[in-house]
Scaffold this active site. Structure first.
Site, PDB file in Angstrom:
ATOM      1  CB  SER A 123      -0.964  -0.037   1.192  1.00  0.00           C
ATOM      2  OG  SER A 123      -1.991   0.905   1.035  1.00  0.00           O
ATOM      3  CG  HIS A 172      -5.685  -2.357  -0.453  1.00  0.00           C
ATOM      4  ND1 HIS A 172      -4.744  -1.950  -1.371  1.00  0.00           N
ATOM      5  CD2 HIS A 172      -5.252  -1.905   0.766  1.00  0.00           C
ATOM      6  CE1 HIS A 172      -3.775  -1.296  -0.742  1.00  0.00           C
ATOM      7  NE2 HIS A 172      -4.057  -1.253   0.552  1.00  0.00           N
TER       8      HIS A 172
END
Length: 264
Positions: free
Chosen positions: A126, A239
């Site tokens: 991330s 994600h």
């Protein structure tokens, strides 16, 4: 770079979720600040590759999880995961890929200082993706770089993440429209010429936190520079990958890393 960067000041044992992995809380120096991080060492004989784990999020979002770094250590790496400045008892204030990049660089130096560490690999998840790219630019001798669901363009993050805009304006000092150069300074895409390590990009195509466009921009830029890049895109995932898939990807990327080290 401060010659004391990466100097270890304190080591405290930490309870490990895995009996085959030792965990330690480390305090180290980064540009004069005392910063904290977690070290995971598999209970194995001999020298091992180092693994710099660069977390995502900011503050309490995306904190380093002991089970996660123990998972990577169980693949046969000595893992160090900095918490970044201002977190979990560390000095200073986190800066979202600004001055806190120094904490990643100093963490790389921590791994270099450990006598059993051989090649060092860089991993970013991330927001840690952009940290990993900057660290690879700073240390071209790194054996490999993996960015998983990684940010590559800070202006794109501002545009996509309405929930982060207030924080980004506070930390960076304004919007990309007002201060485009400040966002560019935090975006590693513009300095990838200096990366020598092979790069693996892992991204879920359905990711709403960090869109797959970040991965595509990084891939295009690396290929335009004739850099070695592999891409694993997962059409059905966001994600966060399901646990079983996550474990397999961890194993597969660890194998990929070790194959890069053999080529060096």
């Amino acid at each position: 770079m401060d010659k004391n960067n990466g100097r270890i000041l304190e080591v405290i044992r930490f309870p490990s979720p895995n009996p085959k992995v030792e965990l330690k809380m480390i305090t180290y120096l980064s540009n004069g600040l005392k910063v904290k991080g977690m070290l995971a060492i598999p209970i194995l004989e001999g020298n091992l590759d180092g693994f710099l784990y660069l977390r995502g999020g900011i503050k309490n979002v995306g904190k380093v999880r002991p089970a996660r770094i123990a998972q990577f250590a169980s693949e046969g790496f000595i893992v160090f995961a900095p918490f970044y400045r201002g977190n979990q008892g560390g000095e200073g204030n986190e800066d979202f890929a600004g001055e806190d990049r120094e904490d990643a660089y100093a963490a790389y130096q921590v791994l270099k200082s450990l006598p059993r560490v051989q090649d060092i690999h860089i991993f970013g998840f991330s927001r840690g993706g952009v940290m990993a790219l900057w660290t690879g630019i700073q240390f071209p001798e790194a054996a490999s770089i993996v960015t998983w669901g990684g940010v590559s363009d800070m202006t794109l993050t501002y545009k996509e993440r309405k929930d982060l805009r207030r924080m980004m304006k506070r930390v960076i000092g304004g919007t990309p429209e007002k201060y485009p150069e400040r966002y560019k300074e935090r975006t590693a895409l513009y300095e990838l010429e200096n990366i020598e390590a092979p790069i693996l990009i892992i991204h879920g195509v359905q990711d709403q936190n960090v869109s797959v466009e970040h991965a595509h921009r990084l891939e295009r830029r690396l290929k335009s520079l004739d850099k070695q890049v592999d891409c694993w895109y997962f059409d059905e995932f966001t994600h966060y990958f399901p646990p079983a898939v996550n474990r397999k990807v961890v194993h597969d990327l660890s194998k990929w890393m070790k194959n890069q080290a053999k080529r060096c």
